[in-house]
Motif scaffolding. Structure first.
Motif, mmCIF file in Angstrom:
data_model
loop_
_atom_site.group_PDB
_atom_site.id
_atom_site.type_symbol
_atom_site.label_atom_id
_atom_site.label_comp_id
_atom_site.label_asym_id
_atom_site.label_seq_id
_atom_site.Cartn_x
_atom_site.Cartn_y
_atom_site.Cartn_z
ATOM 1 N N LEU A 1 0.837 -1.199 0.000
ATOM 2 C CA LEU A 1 0.000 0.000 0.000
ATOM 3 C C LEU A 1 0.875 1.253 0.000
ATOM 4 N N GLY A 2 1.943 1.225 0.800
ATOM 5 C CA GLY A 2 2.860 2.364 0.835
ATOM 6 C C GLY A 2 3.531 2.593 -0.505
ATOM 7 N N LYS A 3 3.944 1.506 -1.164
ATOM 8 C CA LYS A 3 4.592 1.630 -2.477
ATOM 9 C C LYS A 3 3.617 2.144 -3.524
ATOM 10 N N LEU A 4 2.406 1.603 -3.529
ATOM 11 C CA LEU A 4 1.419 2.028 -4.517
ATOM 12 C C LEU A 4 1.041 3.494 -4.334
ATOM 13 N N GLU A 5 0.992 3.938 -3.078
ATOM 14 C CA GLU A 5 0.682 5.346 -2.823
ATOM 15 C C GLU A 5 1.835 6.228 -3.279
ATOM 16 N N ALA A 6 3.073 5.797 -3.021
ATOM 17 C CA ALA A 6 4.241 6.574 -3.439
ATOM 18 C C ALA A 6 4.342 6.652 -4.955
ATOM 19 N N GLU A 7 3.886 5.628 -5.649
ATOM 20 C CA GLU A 7 3.935 5.599 -7.119
ATOM 21 C C GLU A 7 2.769 6.347 -7.756
ATOM 22 N N GLY A 8 1.834 6.838 -6.947
ATOM 23 C CA GLY A 8 0.696 7.574 -7.481
ATOM 24 C C GLY A 8 -0.401 6.694 -8.049
ATOM 25 N N HIS A 9 -0.406 5.425 -7.639
ATOM 26 C CA HIS A 9 -1.426 4.496 -8.127
ATOM 27 C C HIS A 9 -2.669 4.494 -7.241
ATOM 28 N N ILE A 10 -2.508 4.827 -5.976
ATOM 29 C CA ILE A 10 -3.641 4.886 -5.053
ATOM 30 C C ILE A 10 -3.488 6.130 -4.188
ATOM 31 N N ARG A 11 -4.549 6.484 -3.490
ATOM 32 C CA ARG A 11 -4.458 7.577 -2.526
ATOM 33 C C ARG A 11 -5.323 7.237 -1.329
#
Length: 199
Positions: free
Chosen positions: A44-54
């Motif tokens: 979840l942290g990686k996906l948020e950092a990549e701009g895929h989720i918020r």
């Protein structure tokens, strides 16, 4: 790497907190792709950092409140790219099959009991899948989305059916060994005619 794509799929189905995702992975998603609580939070942290989720804004900010996440357009695009990409099937690697092969040269002590244990586990999993099918996919529930989800469940049912049938057959083979079944140092499989080694 499929875990982030499993998370994106789950969040597109329903925005969720990390805890809610963990519970969903423990249930339906975990039947075909398992993940630990720590793995989910890390992704979840990686996906948020990549701009895929918020993280969704909270109506009542409070310390320790669980954050819920939703998928952003970039995340949907990544999931669509991954879904459309070609992938080769993975070769089967099953410890039980390797143990059976090994028992042909070192003896079958303990193998039959574990085959019976595996059979009981697969029978229980099959019954659970069939219960889910009856509950979640009644006649008439046939939208394209439901049919695809049912197709995934059918894969689990068919796989468990295969294992229960194969294990029952394996146990029948053990029963036919009779008094000549293998012990330590006594292989249960005879060499092929002409002295050729087994395949």
């Amino acid at each position: 790497m499929s875990l982030p794509h499993a998370i994106l799929t789950a969040l597109l189905e329903k925005p969720s907190s990390g805890l809610e995702l963990t519970r969903r992975f423990d249930k339906s998603i975990g039947y075909f792709w398992s993940a630990t609580h720590q793995q989910i939070y890390r992704e979840l942290g990686k996906l948020e950092a990549e701009g895929h989720i918020r993280a969704l804004p909270s109506e009542q900010p409070a310390r320790g409140q669980k954050k819920s996440y939703e998928v952003l357009p970039a995340g949907r695009a990544e999931l669509a790219r991954w879904t459309a990409a070609s992938q080769d099937p993975k070769p089967l690697r099953d410890t039980m099959l390797l143990r059976l092969r090994a028992s042909a040269v070192v003896g079958t002590t303990g193998v039959e009991a574990d085959l019976r244990r595996h059979l009981a586990l697969h029978q229980r999993q099959l019954a659970e899948y069939e219960e889910i099918q009856e509950r979640d996919f009644p006649p008439g529930k046939d939208s394209p989305e439901d049919r695809l989800r049912h197709l995934v469940l059918r894969a689990g049912i068919d796989l468990e059916t295969f294992w229960t049938q194969w294990l029952a057959h394996a146990l029948q083979e053990f029963e036919q060994f009779g008094d000549g079944r293998a012990g330590p140092g006594r292989p249960s499989l005879r060499p092929e005619p002409g002295g050729r080694p087994p395949v």
